[in-house]
Design an enzyme around this catalytic site. Structure first.
Site, PDB file in Angstrom:
ATOM      1  N   ASP A   1      -7.660   8.409   0.247  1.00 54.80           N
ATOM      2  CA  ASP A   1      -8.222   7.360   1.114  1.00 54.80           C
ATOM      3  C   ASP A   1      -7.985   7.649   2.599  1.00 54.80           C
ATOM      4  O   ASP A   1      -8.478   6.917   3.459  1.00 54.80           O
ATOM      5  CB  ASP A   1      -7.635   5.988   0.748  1.00 54.80           C
TER       6      ASP A   1
ATOM      7  N   GLY B   1     -13.629  -1.885  -6.947  1.00 51.22           N
ATOM      8  CA  GLY B   1     -14.936  -1.341  -6.591  1.00 51.22           C
ATOM      9  C   GLY B   1     -14.979  -0.514  -5.325  1.00 51.22           C
ATOM     10  O   GLY B   1     -16.062  -0.359  -4.748  1.00 51.22           O
ATOM     11  N   GLY B   2     -13.824   0.026  -4.872  1.00 52.37           N
ATOM     12  CA  GLY B   2     -13.855   0.830  -3.654  1.00 52.37           C
ATOM     13  C   GLY B   2     -14.420   0.003  -2.505  1.00 52.37           C
ATOM     14  O   GLY B   2     -14.114  -1.180  -2.364  1.00 52.37           O
TER      15      GLY B   2
ATOM     16  N   SER C   1      -7.509   0.853   3.276  1.00 50.43           N
ATOM     17  CA  SER C   1      -7.982   0.362   1.973  1.00 50.43           C
ATOM     18  C   SER C   1      -9.156  -0.594   2.147  1.00 50.43           C
ATOM     19  O   SER C   1      -9.353  -1.161   3.217  1.00 50.43           O
ATOM     20  CB  SER C   1      -6.841  -0.375   1.271  1.00 50.43           C
ATOM     21  N   SER C   2      -9.897  -0.775   1.071  1.00 50.36           N
ATOM     22  CA  SER C   2     -10.947  -1.803   1.053  1.00 50.36           C
ATOM     23  C   SER C   2     -10.554  -3.008   0.203  1.00 50.36           C
ATOM     24  O   SER C   2     -11.346  -3.950   0.083  1.00 50.36           O
ATOM     25  CB  SER C   2     -12.239  -1.224   0.464  1.00 50.36           C
TER      26      SER C   2
ATOM     27  N   THR D   1      -9.849  -0.065 -10.095  1.00 49.84           N
ATOM     28  CA  THR D   1      -8.843  -0.832  -9.370  1.00 49.84           C
ATOM     29  C   THR D   1      -8.794  -2.102 -10.180  1.00 49.84           C
ATOM     30  O   THR D   1      -9.640  -2.299 -11.048  1.00 49.84           O
ATOM     31  CB  THR D   1      -9.308  -1.123  -7.921  1.00 49.84           C
TER      32      THR D   1
ATOM     33  N   ARG E   1       0.856  -1.185   0.000  1.00 43.89           N
ATOM     34  CA  ARG E   1       0.000   0.000   0.000  1.00 43.89           C
ATOM     35  C   ARG E   1       0.902   1.248   0.000  1.00 43.89           C
ATOM     36  O   ARG E   1       1.944   1.275   0.665  1.00 43.89           O
ATOM     37  CB  ARG E   1      -0.853  -0.037   1.259  1.00 43.89           C
TER      38      ARG E   1
HETATM   39  O1  DON Z   1      -7.827   1.031  -1.564  1.00 42.09           O
HETATM   40  C1  DON Z   1      -9.000   1.275  -1.716  1.00 42.09           C
HETATM   41  O2  DON Z   1      -9.883   0.796  -1.038  1.00 42.09           O
HETATM   42  C2  DON Z   1      -9.404   2.188  -2.836  1.00 42.09           C
HETATM   43  N1  DON Z   1      -8.379   3.138  -3.140  1.00 42.09           N
HETATM   44  C3  DON Z   1      -9.712   1.357  -3.988  1.00 42.09           C
HETATM   45  C4  DON Z   1     -10.274   2.181  -5.068  1.00 42.09           C
HETATM   46  C5  DON Z   1     -11.104   1.400  -5.899  1.00 42.09           C
HETATM   47  O3  DON Z   1     -11.279   0.227  -5.785  1.00 42.09           O
HETATM   48  C6  DON Z   1     -11.774   2.153  -6.900  1.00 42.09           C
HETATM   49  N2  DON Z   1     -12.507   1.294  -7.671  1.00 42.09           N
HETATM   50  N3  DON Z   1     -12.517   0.263  -8.027  1.00 42.09           N
END
Ligand code: DON
Length: 567
Positions: free
Chosen positions: A420, A470-471, A449-450, A378, A98
């Protein structure tokens, strides 16, 4: 050149007998190795590494470098992510790469004199860029577990960048809006992505990236130091100094990825291994599985209103825990991870779920909560080799195409992962703005992070390799795919394709994929007190299931250019 030809050749013969490429919603089957990623050329690169004797870690590294060329929206060397590994004989470990906040970062770095975020600076512009981790993470995983020569793994990406590949339809919107941007901050981005720096490549036109090829060649030749020291580090830090960014040569030299134990839990007969903090994903998935273990879900029926109600209530509780407790463990030594993933905690949470009525999400439960805006971009890749070793890797630039910034001469996009972090200490509201302490900015800290790369094992062996972009929806997508296989006995393609839902505690609303749930089910679900909105689609999961010695791969049809390839 040799690799590039080999890649094109294997693409051309993808319909012939030796290469199994997925078409439609039937999983591709193979006995010898499987790579599933968001771009067909990257999956091909990984498969070639497996074919030539590399293991799953080698193939994942090569696939990730290839995606840094062919999937610029999310594939990267300028971002960060996580890798979960489960060997055929039961060794499980993870790698945390990360991004980190630069040394000069401060808790209030994004705020103007009025105490508000200024100019969207946590999501846009040079301050939004975290110190990239991908190269360090892939390098560390290779040092620990790789068997193939490092240069062999990076070379296909160098060739793809130097020789070019067909520009994709998925890139069109980005190229078109980039062509309209005249800000000098994006000059090198326009040079890298547009024909002659001005003209949009059409789908199918060959797109070459010479600066990126140079950056990748330095990584090929000098490994970790080929990115964090020397020419690339100099170009990056000089760009930052010119444009008011914070990242210095020292930040880059200090960056190290780390190997961490996985978070581990069980669900029925299955063992679940996932990413520990600074990802929130593993903890949240385990909490939800523990809660749901207390119900006979199979008897409710897949995506019945009652099933969706229980899913939602589990999600609400896990996301509340996430906001309250989780952040970078190196800065939050007392995070109660073991408690959060314990069966006893889940029993207590389950006892607060009413069978017929939605709970309320209460933002007053603690002082503040921050849910930052996130995009849907992502990327996740899954690999299993002939021996049965498995890799689950998710990495990101945060937004689609990250910060959209390329430092002159480097050819790669930088992340905007600083977004984030919680940008406004102590400020919370139900619409999503806020600032709990565990995830405030600090120098050298990693943002929460997710991302949830996960491996489900049975009898000590990998059974499902799963992950998605997908965030925050990532966590719930991974949960539902695991349930689809383990409870509803779907094959891996059915499990990936099935429609999914998302609830994240706040805002207190559930999203359905617009095509996914029948109106009468929705009526029954809303009658319990839930509110629904629609999204076009949720996630792009790329997964593998191993059954009876056969590997089954599924690339999500929600992904533009994804492909499962086995041989
Ligand atoms: O690390 C994370 O949770 C976010 N930066 C991830 C971003 C993300 O997955 C955006 N879309 N897919």
């Amino acid at each position: 050149m040799r690799y590039y030809r080999a890649i094109l050749f294997t693409v051309l013969i993808a319909v012939s007998g030796t290469v199994q490429a997925q078409s439609g919603r039937i999983p591709v089957a193979s006995d010898s190795g499987m790579v599933v990623s968001s771009h067909y050329l990257a999956s091909e690169v990984g498969m070639e590494i497996l074919r030539s004797g590399g293991n799953a870690v080698d193939a994942a590294i090569a696939t990730a470098f290839a995606l840094a060329v062919t999937l610029p929206s999310a594939g990267n060397i300028g971002g960060g992510g996580f890798l979960v590994y489960h060997s055929a004989d039961g060794e499980v470990t993870t790698f945390n790469f990360r991004e980190k906040a630069p040394l000069a970062a401060t808790e209030t770095m994004f705020l103007g004199p009025d105490g508000e975020v200024q100019d969207n600076s946590n999501h846009e512009g040079p301050l939004s860029v975290g110190v990239p981790g991908t190269v360090a993470g892939l390098w560390l995983a290779h040092q620990r577990l790789g068997t193939a020569d490092w240069a062999t793994l990076v070379e296909p990406a160098v060739q793809l960048a130097a020789e070019g590949f067909p520009s994709t339809r998925a890139m069109q919107w980005f190229l078109e809006q980039l062509a309209q941007r005249s800000d000098p901050l994006y000059t090198a981005t326009r040079q890298a992505f547009l024909k002659g720096g001005t003209e949009v490549f059409k789908p199918g036109e060959i797109w070459k990236q010479p600066d990126l090829a140079g950056s990748l060649a330095r990584i090929r030749d000098h490994g970790h130091d080929g990115f964090y020291q020397g020419e690339t580090a100099r170009l990056l830090s000089e760009f930052m100094a010119r444009h008011g960014g914070l990242i210095t040569m020292e930040d880059l030299a200090l960056y190290e990825a780390e190997e961490l134990p996985p978070v581990r839990g069980s669900f029925g007969d299955y063992d679940i291994y996932s990413m520990s903090p600074p990802s929130s994903g593993g903890v949240a998935v385990l909490t939800m599985l523990n809660i749901l273990e207390g119900y006979d879900l199979a008897s409710l029926g897949h995506n019945s209103a009652q099933y969706l109600h229980l899913l939602t209530e589990a999600m609400r509780r896990a996301f509340s825990d996430r906001a309250e407790h989780l952040g970078d463990p190196n800065f939050n030594p007392d995070m109660p991870v073991e408690h959060l993933i314990s069966k006893a905690h889940a029993d207590r949470l389950r006892s607060t779920i009413h069978n017929e009525m939605a709970s309320e999400s209460d933002p007053e439960r603690f002082s503040s909560l921050y849910l930052p805006a996130e995009s849907e971009e992502t990327t996740h890749l899954s690999v299993v080799d002939a021996a049965g070793n498995a890799v689950s890797l998710t990495y990101t630039l945060e937004h689609s195409y990250g910060s959209q910034i390329v430092a002159d001469g480097t050819g790669f996009l930088l992340n905007n992962e600083m977004g984030d972090f919680n940008p406004v200490p102590g400020n919370t509201n139900v619409s999503g703005r806020i600032g709990t302490p565990p995830n405030l900015v600090a120098p050298q800290k990693r943002m929460l992070s997710s991302m949830t790369p996960t491996i489900v094992a049975k009898d000590g062996k990998p059974f499902i390799v799963v992950g998605t972009p997908g965030g925050r929806t990532i966590i719930n997508t991974v949960l539902q795919i695991i349930l689809n296989v383990t409870v509803f006995e779907m094959d891996i393609a059915q499990a990936v394709e099935a429609s999914r839902i998302h609830h994240q505690w706040l805002p207190d609303i559930t999203s359905f994929e617009s095509w996914g749930i029948s109106p009468d089910t929705q009526v029954l679900y809303e009658a319990k007190g839930h509110r629904v909105r629609y999204r076009t689609s949720q996630g792009r999961a790329h997964c593998i299931m191993i059954q009876g010695g056969t590997l089954y791969g599924a690339a999500d049809s929600r992904s533009y250019d994804g492909r499962a390839i086995g041989f």
